[in-house]
Every structure is written in C-alpha cells, then in structure tokens.
Design a protein around this motif. Sequence first.
Motif, PDB file in Angstrom:
ATOM      1  N   PRO A  56    -102.157  13.473 -13.358  1.00  0.00           N
ATOM      2  CA  PRO A  56    -103.503  13.240 -12.773  1.00  0.00           C
ATOM      3  C   PRO A  56    -104.493  12.646 -13.871  1.00  0.00           C
ATOM      4  CG  PRO A  56    -102.469  15.272 -12.246  1.00  0.00           C
ATOM      5  CD  PRO A  56    -101.738  14.754 -13.164  1.00  0.00           C
ATOM      6  N   GLY A  57    -104.160  13.066 -15.179  1.00  0.00           N
ATOM      7  CA  GLY A  57    -105.147  12.486 -16.113  1.00  0.00           C
ATOM      8  C   GLY A  57    -104.925  11.036 -16.344  1.00  0.00           C
ATOM      9  N   ARG A  58    -103.635  10.673 -16.417  1.00  0.00           N
ATOM     10  CA  ARG A  58    -103.102   9.357 -16.802  1.00  0.00           C
ATOM     11  C   ARG A  58    -103.690   8.411 -15.552  1.00  0.00           C
ATOM     12  NH1 ARG A  58     -99.290   6.571 -19.285  1.00  0.00           N
ATOM     13  NH2 ARG A  58     -98.682   8.477 -20.511  1.00  0.00           N
ATOM     14  N   ALA A  59    -103.854   8.693 -14.616  1.00  0.00           N
ATOM     15  CA  ALA A  59    -104.645   7.852 -13.371  1.00  0.00           C
ATOM     16  C   ALA A  59    -105.881   7.447 -13.736  1.00  0.00           C
ATOM     17  CB  ALA A  59    -104.426   8.657 -11.966  1.00  0.00           C
ATOM     18  N   CYS A  60    -106.489   8.134 -14.583  1.00  0.00           N
ATOM     19  CA  CYS A  60    -107.992   7.700 -15.096  1.00  0.00           C
ATOM     20  C   CYS A  60    -107.840   7.241 -16.473  1.00  0.00           C
ATOM     21  CB  CYS A  60    -108.814   9.106 -14.770  1.00  0.00           C
ATOM     22  SG  CYS A  60    -109.097   9.360 -13.159  1.00  0.00           S
ATOM     23  N   TYR A  61    -106.833   7.005 -17.178  1.00  0.00           N
ATOM     24  CA  TYR A  61    -107.066   6.678 -18.548  1.00  0.00           C
ATOM     25  C   TYR A  61    -107.721   5.323 -18.746  1.00  0.00           C
ATOM     26  CZ  TYR A  61    -103.198   9.931 -20.141  1.00  0.00           C
ATOM     27  OH  TYR A  61    -102.466  11.311 -20.368  1.00  0.00           O
ATOM     28  N   ALA A  62    -107.624   4.403 -17.802  1.00  0.00           N
ATOM     29  CA  ALA A  62    -108.003   3.144 -17.752  1.00  0.00           C
ATOM     30  C   ALA A  62    -109.514   3.147 -17.942  1.00  0.00           C
ATOM     31  CB  ALA A  62    -107.731   2.228 -16.820  1.00  0.00           C
TER      32      ALA A  62
ATOM     33  N   ALA B 141    -105.768  14.672 -21.082  1.00  0.00           N
ATOM     34  CA  ALA B 141    -106.212  15.328 -19.746  1.00  0.00           C
ATOM     35  C   ALA B 141    -107.818  15.721 -19.933  1.00  0.00           C
ATOM     36  CB  ALA B 141    -105.611  16.029 -19.257  1.00  0.00           C
ATOM     37  N   CYS B 142    -108.000  16.577 -21.085  1.00  0.00           N
ATOM     38  CA  CYS B 142    -109.320  17.227 -21.336  1.00  0.00           C
ATOM     39  C   CYS B 142    -110.267  15.842 -21.680  1.00  0.00           C
ATOM     40  CB  CYS B 142    -109.269  18.252 -22.483  1.00  0.00           C
ATOM     41  SG  CYS B 142    -108.320  19.808 -22.238  1.00  0.00           S
ATOM     42  N   GLY B 143    -109.816  15.095 -22.376  1.00  0.00           N
ATOM     43  CA  GLY B 143    -110.707  13.891 -22.540  1.00  0.00           C
ATOM     44  C   GLY B 143    -110.999  13.181 -21.515  1.00  0.00           C
ATOM     45  N   VAL B 144    -110.229  12.889 -20.333  1.00  0.00           N
ATOM     46  CA  VAL B 144    -110.592  12.480 -19.233  1.00  0.00           C
ATOM     47  C   VAL B 144    -111.681  13.205 -18.600  1.00  0.00           C
ATOM     48  CG1 VAL B 144    -109.708  11.949 -16.990  1.00  0.00           C
ATOM     49  CG2 VAL B 144    -108.341  11.384 -18.809  1.00  0.00           C
ATOM     50  N   ALA B 145    -111.467  14.566 -18.557  1.00  0.00           N
ATOM     51  CA  ALA B 145    -112.204  15.520 -17.486  1.00  0.00           C
ATOM     52  C   ALA B 145    -113.690  15.567 -18.416  1.00  0.00           C
ATOM     53  CB  ALA B 145    -111.764  16.707 -17.606  1.00  0.00           C
ATOM     54  N   LYS B 146    -113.812  15.287 -19.554  1.00  0.00           N
ATOM     55  CA  LYS B 146    -115.067  15.535 -20.377  1.00  0.00           C
ATOM     56  C   LYS B 146    -115.636  14.052 -20.216  1.00  0.00           C
ATOM     57  CE  LYS B 146    -118.044  17.406 -22.854  1.00  0.00           C
ATOM     58  NZ  LYS B 146    -118.896  18.595 -22.350  1.00  0.00           N
ATOM     59  N   LYS B 147    -114.814  12.999 -20.220  1.00  0.00           N
ATOM     60  CA  LYS B 147    -115.896  11.717 -20.215  1.00  0.00           C
ATOM     61  C   LYS B 147    -116.177  11.300 -18.688  1.00  0.00           C
ATOM     62  CE  LYS B 147    -113.606   9.868 -24.379  1.00  0.00           C
ATOM     63  NZ  LYS B 147    -112.889   8.499 -25.151  1.00  0.00           N
TER      64      LYS B 147
END
Length: 219
Positions: free
Chosen positions: A103-109, A165-171
């Motif tokens: 789920p985190g990877r889906a938003c890495y871009a 994943a934490c980086g995605v959630a924070k940003k």
Amino acid sequence: MFKLYGFSVSNYYNMVKLALLEKGLPFEEVPFYAGQTPEALAISPRGKVPVLGVEQGFINETAVILEFIEQSSQATALLPSDPYERAQVLALAKEIELYIELPGRACYAEAFFGMPVHEAIKEKSKAELLLGFASLERHGKFSPYVAGDSLSIADLYFLYSVPLACGVAKKLFDLDLLVQMPAAKALLERLEQNPNVQRIAADREAAMPAFMAMIAAKR
C-alpha cells in the motif's frame, strides 16, 4: 560465491543484502536495474529485482531468496527451527509486505519523486496502511525484535518497509503511523545501530544521486 543482482536503492534488494551480511556469506553485488529487455528477463522472469545468482542458475522473488539463504547456512539463524514459531515469523513478514509495503509503494511516486498519484489510489493506500499498522501492532511482539528475542526475516521486512510507509503517510496524509507503537520506534532505532544496516544505508546514500538522475531522465 553468490551474486546479488539489483541496486542499492531497492528496499527488497537491501533485505536480501542484510540477510547475506548477517550470515557472513560471501557475495558479489552486480548492478542490475531489471526491466523488460530480453537480457533482463533471462535473469528475472518478471523483470524485477533482486535476483540471487547461484551455481545452478538464478533465484527470484525476495521471500524465496531469503528462505534459500536460510537453508544454505546455519550461521545466525533468521528463522526459528520450531515449525510454529517459524510460521509466525513468515506470517509477520508476509503481513508487512502485503498490508504495509505494497500500500505504501502505490504512493511512492508522489511521496518521494514528485509525480502525482490519483486521489482514489491515495485514499485506498491510506485506509490500507492504517489497517496494516493496526495488524502489526496486534501481531508483532517487539520484545525487542518483531517476532521475539532475536533478529528474523520479519525484521528485514520491517526495517526496509515500515520507514518508507511512514514517509508516505507523513508526506501525503500528515499521519504518524507509529504514534501508538513506541516499541516499534525503538526497534527501528536499535536496527539502525547494526553495523551491517549502517553499511547498507551508506551504500544506498551513495547510489541515490544516480538513481534519481535515472528517474528524472524517464519523466
């Protein structure tokens, strides 16, 4: 000697690299970005990294590579010998991959490379990450490691999936996914002191400029 194909920015590559280092197994790193060329597909059937080169040929898929490494060396066991405890470690690793890493990877871009992700995808990732971290809180022991008192394959997935994943959630969502999990935060700090983890982090930092230049060239 094993050959580890991939690149130092890949979190899955670094899971395998840490396993090899912790076990003290000699290996050669072979730069490999994969893709869909005939040359890449001859090594990796889906054009993915990492790939482990062994005497007989190539092994792909991180989970399979990690189990192969475990079976290849008794030094520094990363899976328990007891079948039930072994299953618990493997379940935790799979839960981290399915419900946190993916789920985190889906938003890495968008989170890491500045490329917009559709709002529906972001909302789905947010919901799945919240459920995934709730599952980790219930299932993880963190005493002090994810599955108990020793480093295991579950910790490799934890170390190289949870911070991203934490980086995605924070940003993207201004969420601290570990706010209710102080033991998990403490484990990340503990793992960061591991000399092999520090070596991998330094290699990743050194490789990042070239990786970012490659990403920019593809836009």
